[in-house]
Motif scaffolding. Structure first.
Motif, PDB file in Angstrom:
ATOM      1  N   ILE A   1      37.486 -41.241 -37.790  1.00  0.00           N
ATOM      2  CA  ILE A   1      36.463 -41.264 -38.840  1.00  0.00           C
ATOM      3  C   ILE A   1      35.391 -42.295 -38.483  1.00  0.00           C
ATOM      4  CG2 ILE A   1      36.012 -41.782 -41.274  1.00  0.00           C
ATOM      5  CD1 ILE A   1      38.999 -41.070 -41.790  1.00  0.00           C
TER       6      ILE A   1
ATOM      7  N   GLN B   1      39.112 -41.612 -46.327  1.00  0.00           N
ATOM      8  CA  GLN B   1      39.291 -42.639 -45.298  1.00  0.00           C
ATOM      9  C   GLN B   1      40.511 -43.507 -45.605  1.00  0.00           C
ATOM     10  OE1 GLN B   1      35.769 -44.994 -43.953  1.00  0.00           O
ATOM     11  NE2 GLN B   1      36.978 -46.788 -44.524  1.00  0.00           N
TER      12      GLN B   1
ATOM     13  N   VAL C   1      39.627 -45.423 -38.053  1.00  0.00           N
ATOM     14  CA  VAL C   1      38.210 -45.546 -38.415  1.00  0.00           C
ATOM     15  C   VAL C   1      37.508 -46.424 -37.383  1.00  0.00           C
ATOM     16  CG1 VAL C   1      36.569 -46.226 -40.214  1.00  0.00           C
ATOM     17  CG2 VAL C   1      38.859 -45.408 -40.863  1.00  0.00           C
TER      18      VAL C   1
ATOM     19  N   ARG D   1      43.928 -41.320 -39.608  1.00  0.00           N
ATOM     20  CA  ARG D   1      42.818 -41.909 -40.365  1.00  0.00           C
ATOM     21  C   ARG D   1      42.296 -43.177 -39.664  1.00  0.00           C
ATOM     22  NH1 ARG D   1      42.906 -38.944 -45.440  1.00  0.00           N
ATOM     23  NH2 ARG D   1      43.843 -37.004 -44.679  1.00  0.00           N
TER      24      ARG D   1
ATOM     25  N   SER E   1      32.716 -44.751 -39.859  1.00  0.00           N
ATOM     26  CA  SER E   1      32.155 -45.372 -41.063  1.00  0.00           C
ATOM     27  C   SER E   1      30.860 -46.047 -40.647  1.00  0.00           C
ATOM     28  CB  SER E   1      33.115 -46.403 -41.666  1.00  0.00           C
ATOM     29  OG  SER E   1      32.561 -46.928 -42.861  1.00  0.00           O
TER      30      SER E   1
END
Length: 546
Positions: A401, A494, A380, A378, A403
């Motif tokens: 991920i 997330q 980010v 996870r 964002s």
């Protein structure tokens, strides 16, 4: 036999954001959890008891509570005692004169004596009428007897007056630190007012400390601000050791009603880890947890401190030629911080704006995750505003991920076109491309860079309209439903909390928002006008609109 739900909501449009994108007629809640979702008659039959409170939505709309993908919660604490110097539509500050007027009004209302520091936020040089920047000299003329500084809208700098420069030990003799900006007066080494990035650290790290009573008041102010925006889980996106200690103190005193997640600032990881062993991270205690680490690799594109592989078309913030921006630290520092976090099993968030910063973050991941590049950690990459398509392909391979920050298309879209050119600016925060790659992106406010208003995040992702009405990257517009997913179920994922948050489903926490209109069906340009009527956390109302 009825299960005696504490409450049932019915009579409106309930958008579940579940895997089937379904809607429901009723939701039943008991002990802070959702116990039934579906047809009104079936939910009532199964869950209504003598003490169940029946809440008629009267045609209003219910969605999952908004899970904040990235903001700076502790900034809101400070804002309780700061001047709003933001340009419209957030504040009045579209000229140096307007900013000075706001400061004078604040100083008069607060009866601030000579010698006392006055701080404002939201300064945006790109929105100054006539291109006139705010300077040290302008602030000196207005406030000769008070140290004053105005925090840059990026949160990465400030404009200081002479007394503030003296207070924080910045002078003509102060060298510009690596990765920093200290703007100088023409033909002189005297600071002209604006300091950015590492040049701002002496100010940021020595900001005024609140008294215990002020802390309590500020915490109430900040939580109310987030709750009024429908946020039920908030992020403190770059927590220093003192921020973590503050939030832990108030969590221990049961003063939090939002879930708040901190990400520890990478330059303070050693003392933070010493005080908070890795085994304690990722676990809520009285609604607070340290979620992971935060690495900052560059600055902001609007301030021209984001790091790119090609030059800005308009030069650097101090007139530099062939300016590409600079990384905030060395690659070795990024690599070391990333490996420290990965080795301890901690989630990592990396601030990246320019494509050179994305390259640095991906290189740090490759160093720290050698042998398991595609493990689902996870990780980010926050903002990912100018990530290239080849970099997004690596996000897929590495299970990273993005964002994103679609509100930049409104606040700075025109500026990005001027600074970076149309092609690159139109691919800024490429949510549609990311969704096409099945990356499950989130979309944030980066508050207080932009207001915490979550409906604005949906509106900007759907419309991508700039201040001047130009559509910044029409091919990257997404649907209202996809934009809602980006601040609910995708955000919960997330955080690794998708099993308990982010959608209205049986067994999940009763974190809910009631809106006065349906953001999925109103005219796209009206999404930003939808209002939060009520915010519900674990089944209890924490905000009700006046």
């Amino acid at each position: 036999m009825a299960a005696n739900a504490d409450a049932i909501w019915y009579g409106g449009h309930i958008i579940t954001v579940d895997a089937k994108a379904s809607t429901a007629e009723a939701v039943a809640v008991k002990d802070g959890l959702i116990v039934a979702v579906g047809k009104k008659g079936e939910v009532e039959k199964a869950e209504r008891g003598p003490a169940t409170v029946m809440n008629d939505l009267k045609g209003k709309v219910m969605t999952p509570g908004f899970v904040d993908p990235h903001s700076h919660f502790t900034y809101a604490l400070d804002m309780a005692d700061q001047v709003n110097a933001s340009p419209p539509p957030v504040g009045p500050g579209n000229s140096p004169a307007a900013i000075v007027a706001a400061f004078k009004q604040f100083a008069t209302a607060r009866k601030i004596p000579a010698g006392e520091l006055i701080v404002g936020y939201g300064y945006d040089e790109t929105q100054m009428q006539g291109g006139q920047p705010l300077t040290r000299d302008i602030l000196d003329a207005a406030f000769p007897n008070n140290p004053v500084y105005v925090i840059h809208v990026s949160g990465h700098g400030a404009v200081l007056n002479s007394l503030a420069f003296a207070k924080y030990g910045i002078s003509a003799a102060t060298p510009t630190p690596p990765g920093g900006i200290i703007q100088r007066k023409p033909g002189s080494m005297e600071p002209s007012g604006l300091v950015m990035e590492t040049g701002y650290l002496p100010v940021f790290l020595n900001k005024p400390k609140a008294t215990p009573a002020q802390e309590v008041s500020q915490l109430k102010f900040a939580q109310a601000m987030y709750a009024s925006a429908g946020v039920t889980t908030a992020q403190d996106g770059a927590s220093h050791q003192a921020d973590i200690a503050l939030l832990q103190r108030h969590a221990a005193a049961n003063e939090l009603y939002l879930d708040i997640v901190s990400y520890a600032f990478f330059l303070e990881l050693d003392p933070i880890l010493k005080a908070n062993p890795p085994a304690t991270w990722g676990k809520y205690s009285n609604r607070y947890k340290i979620g992971g680490c935060k690495i900052i690799s560059d600055g902001s594109p609007q301030a021209k401190t984001a790091a790119f592989t090609t030059p800005y078309l308009t030069g650097g913030p101090s007139g530099q030629v062939n300016w590409k921006g600079e990384l905030s630290a060395t690659q070795d520092q990024f690599n070391t911080a990333m490996k420290l976090c990965y080795d301890n099993g901690l989630q990592v968030l990396v601030h990246v704006n320019g494509d050179a910063a994305v390259d640095a973050a991906l290189q740090a991941h490759e160093y720290a995750a050698a042998g398991s590049l595609g493990k689902d950690r996870r990780t980010v990459l926050v903002h990912s505003q100018f990530a290239r398509l080849d970099q997004l392909d690596k996000y897929v391979t590495y299970k990273i991920i993005p964002s994103m920050f679609a509100e930049h298309t409104f606040f700075y879209g025109d500026v990005h076109v001027a600074n970076r050119g149309k092609t690159q600016a139109y691919f800024e925060s490429p949510l549609k491309t990311a969704i096409g790659l099945k990356l499950l992106p989130t979309n944030h406010t980066d508050f207080n860079v932009a207001p915490i208003n979550q409906l604005w995040t949906i509106w900007s992702a759907v419309n991508r309209t700039s201040r001047t009405g130009v559509v910044i990257g029409p091919d990257e517009r997404i649907t209202p439903y996809q934009a809602l997913q980006a601040i609910t179920i995708n955000s919960a994922r997330q955080y690794g909390e998708e099993a308990s948050k982010g959608s209205i489903e049986t067994g999940k926490r009763a974190d809910l928002v009631i809106l006065d209109a349906n953001p999925l069906t109103v005219a796209p340009d009206k999404i930003k006008d939808v209002k939060v009527v009520q915010t519900i956390k674990d089944g209890k109302a924490i905000y009700t609109a006046p």
